[in-house]
Design a protein around this motif. Structure first.
Motif, PDB file in Angstrom:
ATOM      1  N   LYS A  93      28.864   0.745  43.324  1.00  0.00           N
ATOM      2  CA  LYS A  93      29.494   1.985  42.883  1.00  0.00           C
ATOM      3  C   LYS A  93      29.228   3.115  43.878  1.00  0.00           C
ATOM      4  O   LYS A  93      30.113   3.930  44.158  1.00  0.00           O
ATOM      5  N   SER A  94      28.021   3.147  44.402  1.00  0.00           N
ATOM      6  CA  SER A  94      27.686   4.181  45.385  1.00  0.00           C
ATOM      7  C   SER A  94      28.502   4.016  46.663  1.00  0.00           C
ATOM      8  O   SER A  94      28.952   4.999  47.260  1.00  0.00           O
ATOM      9  N   ALA A  95      28.700   2.771  47.087  1.00  0.00           N
ATOM     10  CA  ALA A  95      29.506   2.516  48.284  1.00  0.00           C
ATOM     11  C   ALA A  95      30.945   2.957  48.068  1.00  0.00           C
ATOM     12  O   ALA A  95      31.560   3.596  48.935  1.00  0.00           O
ATOM     13  N   LEU A  96      31.489   2.646  46.916  1.00  0.00           N
ATOM     14  CA  LEU A  96      32.883   3.019  46.621  1.00  0.00           C
ATOM     15  C   LEU A  96      33.024   4.530  46.505  1.00  0.00           C
ATOM     16  O   LEU A  96      34.034   5.106  46.939  1.00  0.00           O
ATOM     17  N   THR A  97      32.032   5.179  45.933  1.00  0.00           N
ATOM     18  CA  THR A  97      32.086   6.637  45.778  1.00  0.00           C
ATOM     19  C   THR A  97      32.192   7.334  47.126  1.00  0.00           C
ATOM     20  O   THR A  97      32.856   8.369  47.254  1.00  0.00           O
ATOM     21  N   LYS A  98      31.547   6.795  48.146  1.00  0.00           N
ATOM     22  CA  LYS A  98      31.638   7.378  49.492  1.00  0.00           C
ATOM     23  C   LYS A  98      33.089   7.443  49.966  1.00  0.00           C
ATOM     24  O   LYS A  98      33.518   8.423  50.583  1.00  0.00           O
ATOM     25  N   VAL A  99      33.859   6.413  49.657  1.00  0.00           N
ATOM     26  CA  VAL A  99      35.270   6.389  50.045  1.00  0.00           C
ATOM     27  C   VAL A  99      36.069   7.359  49.170  1.00  0.00           C
ATOM     28  O   VAL A  99      36.915   8.103  49.664  1.00  0.00           O
ATOM     29  N   ARG A 100      35.790   7.356  47.882  1.00  0.00           N
ATOM     30  CA  ARG A 100      36.530   8.236  46.968  1.00  0.00           C
ATOM     31  C   ARG A 100      36.319   9.707  47.295  1.00  0.00           C
ATOM     32  O   ARG A 100      37.206  10.533  47.100  1.00  0.00           O
ATOM     33  N   LEU A 101      35.126  10.047  47.797  1.00  0.00           N
ATOM     34  CA  LEU A 101      34.819  11.431  48.139  1.00  0.00           C
ATOM     35  C   LEU A 101      35.157  11.767  49.592  1.00  0.00           C
ATOM     36  O   LEU A 101      34.823  12.845  50.073  1.00  0.00           O
ATOM     37  N   ASP A 102      35.793  10.822  50.277  1.00  0.00           N
ATOM     38  CA  ASP A 102      36.178  11.003  51.681  1.00  0.00           C
ATOM     39  C   ASP A 102      34.960  11.181  52.586  1.00  0.00           C
ATOM     40  O   ASP A 102      35.053  11.821  53.640  1.00  0.00           O
ATOM     41  N   GLU A 103      33.835  10.608  52.176  1.00  0.00           N
ATOM     42  CA  GLU A 103      32.639  10.619  53.006  1.00  0.00           C
ATOM     43  C   GLU A 103      32.557   9.365  53.867  1.00  0.00           C
ATOM     44  O   GLU A 103      31.660   9.235  54.696  1.00  0.00           O
ATOM     45  N   ALA A 104      33.464   8.442  53.639  1.00  0.00           N
ATOM     46  CA  ALA A 104      33.565   7.220  54.441  1.00  0.00           C
ATOM     47  C   ALA A 104      35.029   6.815  54.487  1.00  0.00           C
ATOM     48  O   ALA A 104      35.802   7.126  53.579  1.00  0.00           O
ATOM     49  N   ASP A 105      35.399   6.121  55.563  1.00  0.00           N
ATOM     50  CA  ASP A 105      36.787   5.677  55.710  1.00  0.00           C
ATOM     51  C   ASP A 105      37.038   4.349  55.006  1.00  0.00           C
ATOM     52  O   ASP A 105      38.168   4.054  54.618  1.00  0.00           O
ATOM     53  N   ALA A 106      35.981   3.559  54.854  1.00  0.00           N
ATOM     54  CA  ALA A 106      36.147   2.244  54.227  1.00  0.00           C
ATOM     55  C   ALA A 106      34.800   1.746  53.725  1.00  0.00           C
ATOM     56  O   ALA A 106      33.739   2.187  54.179  1.00  0.00           O
ATOM     57  N   ALA A 107      34.875   0.827  52.781  1.00  0.00           N
ATOM     58  CA  ALA A 107      33.671   0.180  52.256  1.00  0.00           C
ATOM     59  C   ALA A 107      34.038  -1.231  51.837  1.00  0.00           C
ATOM     60  O   ALA A 107      35.169  -1.485  51.410  1.00  0.00           O
ATOM     61  N   VAL A 108      33.100  -2.141  51.968  1.00  0.00           N
ATOM     62  CA  VAL A 108      33.309  -3.509  51.519  1.00  0.00           C
ATOM     63  C   VAL A 108      32.692  -3.613  50.129  1.00  0.00           C
ATOM     64  O   VAL A 108      31.469  -3.522  49.978  1.00  0.00           O
ATOM     65  N   VAL A 109      33.552  -3.770  49.124  1.00  0.00           N
ATOM     66  CA  VAL A 109      33.106  -3.751  47.727  1.00  0.00           C
ATOM     67  C   VAL A 109      33.796  -4.873  46.959  1.00  0.00           C
ATOM     68  O   VAL A 109      34.623  -5.602  47.507  1.00  0.00           O
ATOM     69  N   TYR A 110      33.494  -4.971  45.675  1.00  0.00           N
ATOM     70  CA  TYR A 110      34.152  -5.964  44.837  1.00  0.00           C
ATOM     71  C   TYR A 110      35.556  -5.501  44.446  1.00  0.00           C
ATOM     72  O   TYR A 110      35.803  -4.305  44.246  1.00  0.00           O
ATOM     73  N   ARG A 111      36.452  -6.448  44.285  1.00  0.00           N
ATOM     74  CA  ARG A 111      37.813  -6.095  43.905  1.00  0.00           C
ATOM     75  C   ARG A 111      37.861  -5.501  42.501  1.00  0.00           C
ATOM     76  O   ARG A 111      38.742  -4.709  42.187  1.00  0.00           O
ATOM     77  N   THR A 112      36.900  -5.879  41.644  1.00  0.00           N
ATOM     78  CA  THR A 112      36.872  -5.315  40.295  1.00  0.00           C
ATOM     79  C   THR A 112      36.613  -3.815  40.325  1.00  0.00           C
ATOM     80  O   THR A 112      37.144  -3.066  39.509  1.00  0.00           O
ATOM     81  N   ASP A 113      35.794  -3.363  41.278  1.00  0.00           N
ATOM     82  CA  ASP A 113      35.505  -1.936  41.374  1.00  0.00           C
ATOM     83  C   ASP A 113      36.701  -1.157  41.900  1.00  0.00           C
ATOM     84  O   ASP A 113      36.954  -0.033  41.472  1.00  0.00           O
ATOM     85  N   VAL A 114      37.439  -1.759  42.822  1.00  0.00           N
ATOM     86  CA  VAL A 114      38.661  -1.126  43.314  1.00  0.00           C
ATOM     87  C   VAL A 114      39.681  -1.029  42.185  1.00  0.00           C
ATOM     88  O   VAL A 114      40.345   0.001  42.010  1.00  0.00           O
TER      89      VAL A 114
END
Length: 252
Positions: free
Chosen positions: A171-192
């Protein structure tokens, strides 16, 4: 004496009847504390609500976090009834200490995707694209299942990636992308999927090399063992698997 004997018998029958109505084995009273991987938050929250409806008087409380942190807490004595991990290796930390009542059961599987901002502005189409100059990528820490799976997928693709940061859970990795603090993250498809239109997901073939099995088990020292058993049974039931499937999890 006869009257006293009859009264005693009635009292015994009444107590037995009351015990049958509120039997702990029914899972209809008490509480269940569930330690669950962060990637299970949306699906388990729904399962918890459904379980409470089916078992009036039983309250389900969740602790969602990285599987590694949860396992450490359980081994350290944190009070919990059920543990649902995002990988067998994490569950092994608990079973090695003989802290589960039975052998864990795999109830779902999950695979990785690349999360990007909506519209995939950097045109990311593969793991190799994550090495583009100037691209800020985040991964889960290797100690948690999503990080270990990401490393396995990157190795399968022959990609050597230096991420901008390592996050303690998916969730923390995905949040970085959602907040535009990262361009991409490798996460689970369920979280996307759970994030809706706030991110896009990019599939990549190497994800098939790093599919994670999710095991669940009742803990040996569960404060409410009967209710915990009932919750595990519900998660692994057809209704439970339907909820998990809707969230994007694969069948075990």
């Amino acid at each position: 004496m006869i009257r006293s004997a009859r009264m005693a018998a009635l009292v015994l029958l009444a107590s037995l009847g009351l015990g049958a109505c509120s039997s702990p084995g029914s899972g209809d009273s008490g509480s269940v504390t569930v330690f669950a991987a962060a990637s299970l938050k949306e699906s388990f929250t729904e399962l918890g609500e459904r379980f409470e409806e089916k078992h009036p008087g039983t309250e389900v409380t969740f602790n969602f976090n990285g599987s590694d942190s949860l396992a450490a807490g359980i081994v350290g004595g944190a009070p919990a009834d059920v543990f649902a991990a995002a990988s067998p290796s994490t569950m092994t930390r608990v079973t090695d200490e003989k802290l589960t009542s039975d052998a864990p059961v795999t109830f779902a599987r999950n695979r990785l995707v690349i999360a990007t901002a909506p519209g995939n502005p950097h045109g990311i189409g593969s793991l190799k694209d994550l090495t583009a100059p100037g691209l800020k990528v985040v991964l889960c820490d290797e100690t948690v299942p999503c990080g270990a799976a990401a490393r396995k997928a990157l190795a399968a693709a022959g990609v050597d990636l230096a991420p901008a940061s390592f996050e303690q859970d998916v969730k923390s990795a995905l949040t970085k992308v959602r907040l535009d603090e990262a361009d991409a993250a490798v996460v689970y498809r369920t979280d996307v999927r759970a994030a809706g239109d706030t991110v896009d997901g990019v599939d990549f073939p190497e994800a098939a090399e790093a599919v994670n099995d999710y095991p669940i088990a009742r803990l040996e020292n569960a404060p409410d063992a009967p209710a915990a058993d009932a919750f595990v049974a519900f998660v692994t039931s057809p209704e439970g698997r339907k909820v998990l499937g809707k969230a994007g999890f694969l069948a075990p």
